[in-house]
Structure formats: structure tokens, C-alpha cells
Scaffold this active site. Structure first.
Site, mmCIF file in Angstrom:
data_model
loop_
_atom_site.group_PDB
_atom_site.id
_atom_site.type_symbol
_atom_site.label_atom_id
_atom_site.label_comp_id
_atom_site.label_asym_id
_atom_site.label_seq_id
_atom_site.Cartn_x
_atom_site.Cartn_y
_atom_site.Cartn_z
ATOM 1 C CG ASN A 154 5.876 0.802 -10.561
ATOM 2 O OD1 ASN A 154 6.508 0.780 -11.621
ATOM 3 N ND2 ASN A 154 6.364 0.313 -9.446
ATOM 4 C CB CYS A 329 9.550 -5.127 -4.665
ATOM 5 S SG CYS A 329 8.078 -5.404 -5.612
HETATM 6 N N1 PLP Z 1 3.825 -3.999 -12.775
HETATM 7 C C1 PLP Z 1 3.634 -2.845 -12.142
HETATM 8 C C2 PLP Z 1 3.842 -1.557 -12.882
HETATM 9 C C3 PLP Z 1 3.236 -2.813 -10.794
HETATM 10 O O1 PLP Z 1 3.044 -1.636 -10.177
HETATM 11 C C4 PLP Z 1 3.047 -4.052 -10.128
HETATM 12 C C5 PLP Z 1 2.688 -4.087 -8.688
HETATM 13 O O2 PLP Z 1 3.315 -3.440 -7.875
HETATM 14 C C6 PLP Z 1 3.244 -5.254 -10.842
HETATM 15 C C7 PLP Z 1 3.636 -5.182 -12.153
HETATM 16 C C8 PLP Z 1 3.046 -6.593 -10.201
HETATM 17 O O3 PLP Z 1 1.677 -6.913 -10.096
HETATM 18 P P1 PLP Z 1 1.177 -8.044 -9.076
HETATM 19 O O4 PLP Z 1 1.315 -7.494 -7.699
HETATM 20 O O5 PLP Z 1 -0.244 -8.313 -9.454
HETATM 21 O O6 PLP Z 1 2.025 -9.246 -9.311
#
Ligand code: PLP
Length: 382
Positions: A154, A329
Site C-alpha cells: 500500500n 496510520c
Molecule cells: N490492508 C491494506 C493493504 C490497507 O492499505 C489498508 C488500509 O489502509 C488496510 C489493510 C485496512 O483496511 P480498513 O481501513 O478497511 O480497515
């Protein structure tokens, strides 16, 4: 949705809701607001909408409807899949293999498992942020319960070699549950879970133009996991709690619009990103993470030599361009990115990276506009 006078390039953090998703959400709240577990006709209407949406979402990802469980988002799905297999196991030797570049939802769940006494391997990555295939395979053994490798990162968009790893570790231990966090990948890739060979996946509605607070856990029917929430008998008795039917309807509508337009959206994302990167490259000393390898079409992670990314991000914001320093985060907590650290980038250089993420609301010309804002901003702060 109302247009804001702001160039938003933080779609990897979250996306604005697509009009179709907003309408579906609103419609569901108006006509299918009843509890989908009730016994009257309004409940049946909600239940029908829920199941139609589940069927559509399942078929989009080549899955069976019963393999789809709705969750509150990607974080819940990741937590469930990573932790639940360990709830009924004895720590000795049972283990999890994952990577150093997973999202915090996976990493923190892995740390939790480790504290309980299970073996956890955090496999490293190379300088481009691609997982070390050999190390991943070697870390998996007959006692491994779960292997978790995100489809694409991400922060960098770099796509991971799932195919190369999956078959080899299944040869060693066919029982391993192979999980993939596809939250970011779904925004710009077409995925078929069974063809890909993964056993479980986490999806989030708000990364594809759907509502926040809704997600999907895909779990192959070959596996059964202990429940994570206890209470009512919703979601085939797997997840207790009144189902967020309007969120589900919004997610299904966003996915429908996205799938219908995926090829055109991808062309636009890649074109705007290329214009953006090429314009910057002409004038500045920059490094683009994963420039020459496979990466998602919507993410561009750039290092601006000798420029502090926090200063730049604030200055860009003042000029009407919204970007981020990494995952939401990590950037909120002002911690150096664990992903760039895993790539062995030194700390000063980490502090000069910014993530620009395009998305469904990106328009023709946004790449050039964004690049011009970056160029004029940098001129101003140097
Ligand atoms: N996994 C990845 C790769 C993400 O980019 C994110 C969100 O930033 C999440 C998990 C978490 O998703 P959610 O915001 O729906 O809890």
C-alpha cells in the site's frame, strides 16, 4: 458528490464515495433498513439485498457466495484470518510466515501471535520492496499454519510474487492457509481468488469508492475458522452482529461500477501517473520506488533528494494538493515507514519520500497539475 477545490492524490488512504455507491447506500437505508435477521417482509427485503450483493461480490472474485463474509473492513478481515487459526492451537512450533512490509493490520496481528508463543517469521524484501522468495519458501514448514503475503504494497504499490511462492509452499505443506491482503490491489487489478490459488483475502470498501466501515473476508470453503466475534447467528453463524446491509449494498455498487470501468480507469491512472512522474523527472532529482518493476497503476512513491517530506507535504497541502508520507496510520504517528526501512533505505532518505495515489476520481490533466504544484512548491521551499 460535491467537487472540492482540492487535488486529492491520497486514494490509497481512502477514496471519495462513487455516486453509484452513495445512491445504493442511501436506497438501502430508505427501503431495506430493517434488520436482515428479522422475520417480517422488510427484513426479507434487507436479507435479499444482502444476499444479492454477496452473490455479485463473490462472482466478481471468482468465489462462491458462502466464501464471502462481511466485516467492518480490511483490518478486521486481516485480524480474523491471522489470529483465528491459532486460537485452538498449542504454541509449540506452530507458526505464521509473513513479511516485513505488510499493513499494520497484519503486522500487529502477527506480533500478537508471537507474544502468545507461536513462531513468527517476518520475511525481508529487496531494494525494490519485493519479498525474498527463497527466504519466504524456506521459512514455511510442516508446522506452519498461516502464510500471509499481501498482493501489492500500500505504500509503494509494488506487486508481490505470489505465484512463485504459493505452489512451492503448498508442495511442502498443503494445509497451509495462504492469506493475501488484497485491500490495495483491488483498487486497480482484476482478481480471481481461486485462479490465483489463495485461500483467504481481505478487502475494504473505502479503497474502491465504497463506504467506510465495510469489508470482506474471503475464505476458501476448504477451511473453517473459529469465530472472532461472539453473539448472534449472523453471516452463516460466523460473525455476530447486525449486518451493515447499506454498507454492503454500497460496496457492491462501487465494485460494479469499478469492474465495468476497470480497463478505462487503469489506462487513465497509468497515463496520469506517467505524465506526473515524467514531468518531475525532467526537472528534479527523484527516485521512483519500483519504477521498473510490476506495481499497481495508482501508486507513485517518490523520493525527493534532500527535501524533507513532512515540510513538502504540508506545503503541498497549503497549495491544494493532498498526498501522504506513507500509510495513513504510519504518517499520522510520524513514524518512519516500516516498508521503506525494510527496503534498507537509510533514515534521512526515508524522510524524503512521499506517496501520491491516484484513483477513480482522478481526471484528465490531474497528473500534470499535480506535477506543476510539486515543482512550484519545491522552488518555494528550497
Ligand atoms: N490492508 C491494506 C493493504 C490497507 O492499505 C489498508 C488500509 O489502509 C488496510 C489493510 C485496512 O483496511 P480498513 O481501513 O478497511 O480497515
Amino acid at each position: 458528490m460535491k467537487e472540492l477545490e482540492y487535488l486529492y492524490l491520497d486514494h490509497a488512504a481512502t477514496t471519495p464515495m462513487r455516486e453509484s455507491a452513495f445512491e445504493a447506500f442511501k436506497h438501502a437505508e430508505e427501503v431495506a433498513f430493517a434488520n436482515s435477521s428479522g422475520g417480517h417482509q422488510l427484513s426479507r427485503r434487507a436479507k435479499n439485498l444482502l444476499e444479492e450483493s454477496r452473490d455479485f461480490i463473490a462472482s466478481t472474485f471468482g468465489a462462491a457466495p458462502k466464501e464471502i463474509t462481511f466485516t467492518s473492513g480490511g483490518t478486521e478481515a486481516d485480524n480474523w484470518i491471522i489470529k483465528a487459526p491459532f486460537l485452538n492451537s498449542v504454541p509449540i512450533d506452530r507458526g505464521l510466515v509473513t513479511t516485513q512490509i505488510e499493513h499494520e493490520a497484519v503486522l500487529s496481528s502477527a506480533e500478537w501471535i508471537k507474544e502468545k508463543g507461536f513462531t513468527v517469521n517476518f520475511v525481508g524484501v529487496d531494494k525494490d520492496g519485493v519479498v525474498d522468495v527463497e527466504e519466504f519458501i524456506e521459512s514455511c514448514n510442516k508446522e506452519t499454519l498461516v502464510a500471509s503475503l499481501m498482493y501489492a504494497n500500500n505504500e509503494t504499490g509494488v506487486i508481490q510474487p505470489i505465484n512463485e511462492i504459493l505452489k512451492k509452499i503448498k508442495d511442502v505443506n498443503p494445509e497451509i492457509l495462504f492469506h493475501s491482503d488484497v485491500v490495495q490491489a483491488v483498487a486497480s487489478e482484476k482478481l480471481d481468488f481461486h485462479k490465483l490459488g489463495i485461500d483467504s483475502a481481505a478487502i475494504s470498501g473505502h479503497k474502491i469508492g465504497g463506504p467506510k466501515g465495510i469489508g470482506v473476508m474471503f475464505l476458501s470453503s476448504k477451511y473453517k475458522l473459529p469465530n472472532y466475534f461472539h453473539g448472534g447467528k449472523q453471516e452463516l453463524e460466523r460473525r455476530a452482529g447486525t449486518v451493515n446491509v447499506s454498507g454492503v449494498a454500497g460496496l457492491a455498487a462501487a465494485l460494479k461500477e469499478q469492474q465495468e470501468n476497470l480497463s478505462e480507469e487503469k489506462i487513465l491512472l497509468e497515463r496520469e501517473r506517467k505524465i506526473f512522474e515524467d514531468t518531475l523527472k525532467e526537472k528534479l532529482q527523484i527516485t521512483i520506488v519500483g519504477e521498473n518493476i510490476k506495481r499497481l497503476s495508482h501508486i507513485s512513491n517518490i523520493q525527493f533528494k534532500d527535501i524533507n517530506s513532512e515540510t513538502l507535504m504540508i506545503a503541498l497541502d497549503l497549495k491544494g494538493l493532498g498526498v501522504s508520507r506513507g500509510s495513513a496510520c504510519a504518517s499520522g504517528a510520524q513514524k518512519p515507514s516500516h516498508v521503506l526501512k525494510a527496503m534498507k533505505i537509510d533514515i534521512d532518505d526515508i524522510n524524503s519520500h512521499l506517496r501520491f495515489s491516484f484513483g477513480w476520481s482522478t481526471k484528465d490533466g490531474d497528473g500534470l497539475n499535480a506535477a506543476n504544484i510539486v515543482l512550484s512548491t519545491i522552488k518555494g521551499i528550497l
